[in-house]
Design an enzyme around this catalytic site. Structure first.
Site, short mmCIF file in Angstrom:
data_model
loop_
_atom_site.label_atom_id
_atom_site.label_comp_id
_atom_site.label_asym_id
_atom_site.label_seq_id
_atom_site.Cartn_x
_atom_site.Cartn_y
_atom_site.Cartn_z
N GLU A 49 0.75 -1.29 -0.05
CA GLU A 49 0.14 0.08 -0.12
C GLU A 49 0.76 1.15 -0.14
OE1 GLU A 49 -2.91 0.49 3.33
OE2 GLU A 49 -2.98 2.74 2.87
N ARG A 53 0.55 10.25 0.02
CA ARG A 53 0.79 11.46 0.96
C ARG A 53 2.14 12.19 0.58
NH1 ARG A 53 0.12 8.18 6.64
NH2 ARG A 53 -1.63 6.90 5.93
N LYS A 136 -11.25 -1.91 6.15
CA LYS A 136 -9.89 -1.70 6.96
C LYS A 136 -10.60 -1.21 8.36
CE LYS A 136 -6.59 2.37 6.81
NZ LYS A 136 -5.35 2.51 6.13
C1 3PG Z 1 -0.92 5.24 8.53
O1 3PG Z 1 -1.92 5.83 8.71
O2 3PG Z 1 0.07 5.68 8.27
C2 3PG Z 1 -1.28 3.58 8.71
O3 3PG Z 1 -2.49 3.30 9.32
C3 3PG Z 1 -0.05 3.03 9.23
O4 3PG Z 1 -0.08 3.16 10.56
P1 3PG Z 1 1.09 2.79 11.42
O5 3PG Z 1 2.54 3.64 10.98
O6 3PG Z 1 1.02 3.10 12.88
O7 3PG Z 1 1.67 1.19 11.03
#
Ligand code: 3PG
Length: 215
Positions: A49, A53, A136
């Site tokens: 994934e 961002r 999710k």
């Molecule tokens: C995020 O929002 O970046 C993902 O949900 C991953 O979260 P994490 O960095 O806590 O694994």
């Protein structure tokens, strides 16, 4: 080619079943994407994934889509425009922190299988009503963690979740052992420094440990 929510969830299930952990990736430099994908795939984590961002995200998806054995997807999809851009970049699936009708309609129209986010019983039910039986659970730890998800298994056994947000090697097992968890998502398998330095051995080792988590 359009798809239905039921078809989208079937495909999301197939992708989630590929490995216990879906790496959640923030890619700053697209020239690192193929190397990063290769390390994660060699370690046993094929579904990737890439969060939308960073300015490099779409190029990273394009590069990862070419890496054999991988399933490159796009995360942090917030708008129909994000969905279209992800699809055009070659994403095989999409992930969103929540869900809106506009977002889901766009994904179904362009044929991008979605893993939409929910964090309450009502949100999960609304998605189920539309046909999404794979969702999710975000933000997993902050929204109640494994005990919360466990509590949903009895009234909502037809929904399977991919908890993401605060999942770590320390607590991953508490999620993966639940009957309503299909896989989990996490960023720990691709530490920022390791990606920046191209330390693919470290990332492959982290991926291998994550891929070996029982579920
Ligand atoms: C995020 O929002 O970046 C993902 O949900 C991953 O979260 P994490 O960095 O806590 O694994």
């Amino acid at each position: 080619m359009s798809i239905t929510p039921t078809q989208a969830s079937a495909e999301a299930a197939r992708i989630c079943e590929a490995a216990p952990i879906v790496p959640v990736l923030v890619v700053e430099d697209a020239s690192r994407a193929a190397g990063l994908a290769g390390a994660l795939i060699r370690g046993g984590l094929p579904a990737l994934e890439v969060t939308l961002r960073t300015p490099a995200a779409l190029d990273a998806i394009r590069a990862m889509a070419e890496v054999p054995g991988g399933i490159a997807g796009a995360g942090t999809l917030l708008t129909p425009e994000d969905v279209i851009a992800a699809k055009q970049a070659g994403a095989k699936f999409g992930v969103s922190p929540g869900a809106t009708d506009k977002l889901l309609d766009a994904a179904n129209e362009v044929g991008l299988p979605m893993l939409p986010g929910a964090s309450t019983a009502s949100e999960a039910m609304a998605l189920l009503e539309r046909g999404y039986h794979v969702q999710k659970f975000f933000p997993a730890e902050a929204a109640g963690g494994a005990p919360f998800l466990k509590s949903l298994a009895s009234p909502l056994p037809q929904i399977r979740f991919c908890p993401t947000g605060g999942v770590s090697p320390d607590n991953a097992q508490s999620y993966l052992s639940l009957p309503n968890v299909i896989c989990a998502g996490g960023s720990w398998v691709a530490p920022k420094d390791a990606v920046a330095q191209g330390d693919w051995d470290q990332i492959e080792t982290l991926a291998r440990a994550a891929a070996a988590l029982p579920r």
